[in-house]
Design a protein around this motif. Structure first.
Motif, PDB file in Angstrom:
ATOM      1  N   GLN A  95       0.832  -1.202   0.000  1.00 28.06           N
ATOM      2  CA  GLN A  95       0.000   0.000   0.000  1.00 28.06           C
ATOM      3  C   GLN A  95       0.865   1.249   0.000  1.00 28.06           C
ATOM      4  N   GLY A  96       1.982   1.190   0.713  1.00 27.96           N
ATOM      5  CA  GLY A  96       2.885   2.332   0.752  1.00 27.96           C
ATOM      6  C   GLY A  96       3.458   2.653  -0.613  1.00 27.96           C
ATOM      7  N   ILE A  97       3.883   1.621  -1.360  1.00 28.93           N
ATOM      8  CA  ILE A  97       4.395   1.823  -2.715  1.00 28.93           C
ATOM      9  C   ILE A  97       3.296   2.395  -3.610  1.00 28.93           C
ATOM     10  N   LYS A  98       2.103   1.847  -3.469  1.00 29.29           N
ATOM     11  CA  LYS A  98       0.972   2.337  -4.264  1.00 29.29           C
ATOM     12  C   LYS A  98       0.709   3.806  -3.988  1.00 29.29           C
ATOM     13  N   ASP A  99       0.756   4.188  -2.714  1.00 26.33           N
ATOM     14  CA  ASP A  99       0.469   5.580  -2.348  1.00 26.33           C
ATOM     15  C   ASP A  99       1.572   6.517  -2.835  1.00 26.33           C
ATOM     16  N   ALA A 100       2.838   6.084  -2.739  1.00 25.50           N
ATOM     17  CA  ALA A 100       3.935   6.921  -3.222  1.00 25.50           C
ATOM     18  C   ALA A 100       3.846   7.113  -4.733  1.00 25.50           C
ATOM     19  N   LYS A 101       3.481   6.062  -5.438  1.00 29.93           N
ATOM     20  CA  LYS A 101       3.309   6.177  -6.891  1.00 29.93           C
ATOM     21  C   LYS A 101       2.131   7.074  -7.229  1.00 29.93           C
ATOM     22  N   GLU A 102       1.092   7.025  -6.409  1.00 36.18           N
ATOM     23  CA  GLU A 102      -0.072   7.880  -6.633  1.00 36.18           C
ATOM     24  C   GLU A 102       0.303   9.348  -6.424  1.00 36.18           C
ATOM     25  N   MET A 103       1.116   9.632  -5.402  1.00 34.64           N
ATOM     26  CA  MET A 103       1.601  11.003  -5.202  1.00 34.64           C
ATOM     27  C   MET A 103       2.362  11.486  -6.431  1.00 34.64           C
ATOM     28  N   ARG A 104       3.231  10.634  -6.933  1.00 34.36           N
ATOM     29  CA  ARG A 104       4.011  10.982  -8.124  1.00 34.36           C
ATOM     30  C   ARG A 104       3.103  11.250  -9.315  1.00 34.36           C
ATOM     31  N   LYS A 105       2.113  10.383  -9.497  1.00 37.96           N
ATOM     32  CA  LYS A 105       1.187  10.515 -10.632  1.00 37.96           C
ATOM     33  C   LYS A 105       0.370  11.794 -10.533  1.00 37.96           C
ATOM     34  N   LEU A 106      -0.119  12.107  -9.337  1.00 42.89           N
ATOM     35  CA  LEU A 106      -0.924  13.310  -9.146  1.00 42.89           C
ATOM     36  C   LEU A 106      -0.120  14.567  -9.464  1.00 42.89           C
ATOM     37  N   ALA A 107       1.145  14.590  -9.025  1.00 39.20           N
ATOM     38  CA  ALA A 107       1.991  15.748  -9.307  1.00 39.20           C
ATOM     39  C   ALA A 107       2.266  15.871 -10.799  1.00 39.20           C
ATOM     40  N   ALA A 108       2.575  14.745 -11.433  1.00 41.73           N
ATOM     41  CA  ALA A 108       2.880  14.762 -12.863  1.00 41.73           C
ATOM     42  C   ALA A 108       1.665  15.180 -13.686  1.00 41.73           C
ATOM     43  N   GLN A 109       0.498  14.646 -13.354  1.00 34.52           N
ATOM     44  CA  GLN A 109      -0.720  14.987 -14.094  1.00 34.52           C
ATOM     45  C   GLN A 109      -1.059  16.463 -13.983  1.00 34.52           C
ATOM     46  N   LYS A 110      -0.713  17.052 -12.864  1.00 37.65           N
ATOM     47  CA  LYS A 110      -0.994  18.475 -12.656  1.00 37.65           C
ATOM     48  C   LYS A 110      -0.322  19.333 -13.726  1.00 37.65           C
ATOM     49  N   PHE A 111       0.817  18.853 -14.228  1.00 39.67           N
ATOM     50  CA  PHE A 111       1.569  19.617 -15.227  1.00 39.67           C
ATOM     51  C   PHE A 111       1.576  18.934 -16.595  1.00 39.67           C
ATOM     52  N   HIS A 116       7.108   9.496 -14.295  1.00 34.03           N
ATOM     53  CA  HIS A 116       8.494   9.486 -13.846  1.00 34.03           C
ATOM     54  C   HIS A 116       9.158  10.859 -13.900  1.00 34.03           C
ATOM     55  N   ALA A 117       8.418  11.896 -14.252  1.00 35.60           N
ATOM     56  CA  ALA A 117       8.965  13.253 -14.258  1.00 35.60           C
ATOM     57  C   ALA A 117       9.103  13.820 -12.849  1.00 35.60           C
ATOM     58  N   GLU A 133      -6.561  11.061   0.446  1.00 37.30           N
ATOM     59  CA  GLU A 133      -7.537  12.090   0.062  1.00 37.30           C
ATOM     60  C   GLU A 133      -7.010  13.476   0.417  1.00 37.30           C
ATOM     61  N   LYS A 134      -6.375  13.566   1.567  1.00 38.23           N
ATOM     62  CA  LYS A 134      -5.794  14.847   1.972  1.00 38.23           C
ATOM     63  C   LYS A 134      -4.591  15.194   1.101  1.00 38.23           C
ATOM     64  N   VAL A 135      -3.771  14.199   0.790  1.00 35.07           N
ATOM     65  CA  VAL A 135      -2.629  14.434  -0.082  1.00 35.07           C
ATOM     66  C   VAL A 135      -3.093  14.940  -1.440  1.00 35.07           C
ATOM     67  N   LYS A 136      -4.116  14.298  -1.989  1.00 36.64           N
ATOM     68  CA  LYS A 136      -4.657  14.712  -3.292  1.00 36.64           C
ATOM     69  C   LYS A 136      -5.159  16.149  -3.232  1.00 36.64           C
ATOM     70  N   LYS A 137      -5.856  16.460  -2.162  1.00 33.45           N
ATOM     71  CA  LYS A 137      -6.368  17.822  -1.985  1.00 33.45           C
ATOM     72  C   LYS A 137      -5.208  18.814  -1.967  1.00 33.45           C
ATOM     73  N   GLY A 138      -4.141  18.454  -1.251  1.00 34.54           N
ATOM     74  CA  GLY A 138      -2.995  19.344  -1.170  1.00 34.54           C
ATOM     75  C   GLY A 138      -2.331  19.566  -2.511  1.00 34.54           C
ATOM     76  N   ILE A 139      -2.102  18.481  -3.245  1.00 39.91           N
ATOM     77  CA  ILE A 139      -1.459  18.606  -4.555  1.00 39.91           C
ATOM     78  C   ILE A 139      -2.324  19.417  -5.509  1.00 39.91           C
ATOM     79  N   ASP A 140      -3.630  19.245  -5.419  1.00 42.16           N
ATOM     80  CA  ASP A 140      -4.553  19.988  -6.284  1.00 42.16           C
ATOM     81  C   ASP A 140      -4.409  21.495  -6.129  1.00 42.16           C
ATOM     82  N   VAL A 141      -4.159  21.952  -4.910  1.00 40.44           N
ATOM     83  CA  VAL A 141      -4.150  23.403  -4.674  1.00 40.44           C
ATOM     84  C   VAL A 141      -2.748  24.003  -4.696  1.00 40.44           C
ATOM     85  N   LEU A 142      -1.724  23.199  -4.900  1.00 40.48           N
ATOM     86  CA  LEU A 142      -0.376  23.737  -5.023  1.00 40.48           C
ATOM     87  C   LEU A 142      -0.267  24.649  -6.243  1.00 40.48           C
TER      88      LEU A 142
END
Length: 410
Positions: A95-111, A116-117, A133-142
């Motif tokens: 689950q930890g690997i999945k969540d870290a990859k999701e953080m990466r994906k959310l940041a990359a999609q934002k731009f 892997h960027a 959910e909170k992480v996603k919210k945070g990345i959304d508003v960066l």
């Protein structure tokens, strides 16, 4: 080019930060991972940057480290890094690997970029799952931008038990072009050995390929980040990440470039500055302690002895109490694993000699106490076994360290 000339060509920038290099932006927001403080941050460059990193040597490594290694391995280039505090995402399994990859994906999609960027970093409590959910919210508003306020927001978002944000900036001239380098870091406890709970981020607009940047970073890490210690604990999450986006337009830096030594010095000064800020901000600390060991056959021996001394709880508590108890220092020297001649050892607090060639020296306790009450303490150890010198940095050990770590999760 000799070292003195190299040092003189490096200029520290007043109020320097992670954004002084051309083309970098940052942001930090409160997403709810912490009660009220900012807890999600980002560094971004539109121009892809060569990337290099060093990681904790703890055998237990957190999910974000695996994901960051994967990102850098893909192309050697990154557009940025997304960071969270409050949760280390360590010892969290699949689950930890999945969540870290999701953080990466959310940041990359934002731009609008490939996954892997981006690199990922996390810091906080071990063994807890990410509140995605909170992480996603945070990345959304960066909203990354290039202002001192944005740099401070990022620096705040990565803190845990730190008291202050940590940043610096330097510049030099390479190939007639001004090259700038800025840094931001966090770290307060669990600092030892080889980085421990510490995140360091360095940005530069120099032109350099990833392999050469990695060579440069690896060559200076042992003299900087790996020479600090706070409490002897080694974390699961630490990394130092360097990004070079090339916007300074110098000729590509390689070990054969005639100004390679200047770039190495630029990186070393930036790293050493951040490392010392981390050591000084040790949990509950009131003093920065620097130990210099002179006169061993190898630099490694000098560094090992210096780090053992500055990491000794008895030396650290003596520094807190302003007690010139040099016996604790020579005892630490004796267990450092380094062979030396005790009857040739000299110990100096600042410029106050307390042991000379293995024999006690009469000195003013009042003067020594006054010196040890300073915020910055320098201890010199002189031996006669060689010509090398090594330095380590740490902090005193106070009542507040126990208070802070006794209630870390509450």
């Amino acid at each position: 080019m000799n070292t003195l000339q190299t040092v003189e060509e490096i200029k520290q920038i007043k109020d320097g930060n992670i954004l002084i290099a051309q083309g970098f932006k940052a942001s930090g927001v409160h997403a709810g991972l912490r009660y009220s403080k900012k807890d999600v941050g980002i560094i971004f460059t539109e121009t892809p940057a060569s990337a290099a990193a060093v990681y904790t040597q703890n055998l237990v490594q957190a999910a974000p480290i695996d994901v960051t290694k994967d990102s850098i391995a893909a192309t050697g280039k990154l557009h940025g890094i997304v960071v969270n505090s409050a949760c280390a995402n360590a010892c969290t399994g699949k689950q930890g690997i999945k969540d870290a990859k999701e953080m990466r994906k959310l940041a990359a999609q934002k731009f609008g970029l490939e996954d892997h960027a981006f690199a990922v970093a996390s810091t906080g409590v071990i063994g807890e799952y990410m509140e995605m959910e909170k992480v996603k919210k945070g990345i959304d508003v960066l909203q990354p931008n290039h202002t001192p306020g944005a740099a401070e927001d990022f620096g705040t978002a990565i803190l845990t038990t730190d008291i202050v944000t940590k940043s610096c900036g330097y510049e030099t001239v390479i190939d007639g072009k001004t090259v700038k380098m800025g840094g931001a870091a966090k770290g307060s406890g669990m600092i030892h050995p080889n980085m421990a709970t510490m995140l360091g981020f360095i940005t530069t607009d120099a032109v350099i390929e990833s392999a050469d940047l990695q060579l440069a970073l690896s060559s200076i890490t042992n003299d900087t980040f790996n020479q600090i210690t706070v409490d002897g604990d080694c974390s699961t999450n630490d990394m130092v990440l360097v990004l070079a986006n090339g916007e300074a337009n110098n000729e590509p830096l390689t070990p054969t470039h005639h100004q390679w030594s200047i770039f190495l010095e630029l990186l070393k000064q930036t790293s050493e500055n951040l490392a010392k800020q981390i050591a000084k901000d040790g949990e509950g600390a009131t003093k920065l302690i620097e130990v210099n060991v002179h006169g061993m056959h190898t630099k490694q021996d000098c560094q090992m002895m210096a780090k053992t001394i500055v990491g000794s709880n008895l030396v650290k508590t003596a520094a807190f109490g302003a007690d010139a108890n040099w016996g604790r220092i020579i005892a630490a020297m004796g267990r450092s694993g380094v062979e030396f001649q005790p009857d040739q050892a000299t110990i100096v607090f600042g410029d106050i000699v307390v042991l000379k060639d293995g024999e006690p020296v009469l000195f003013s306790e009042e003067e020594a106490k006054a010196y040890l009450e300073n915020e910055n303490i320098i201890i010199h150890v002189f031996l006669k076994d060689g010509q090398e010198i090594g330095t380590a940095w740490g902090c005193d050990l106070t009542y507040d360290y126990v208070k802070i770590n006794g209630s870390y999760r509450s």
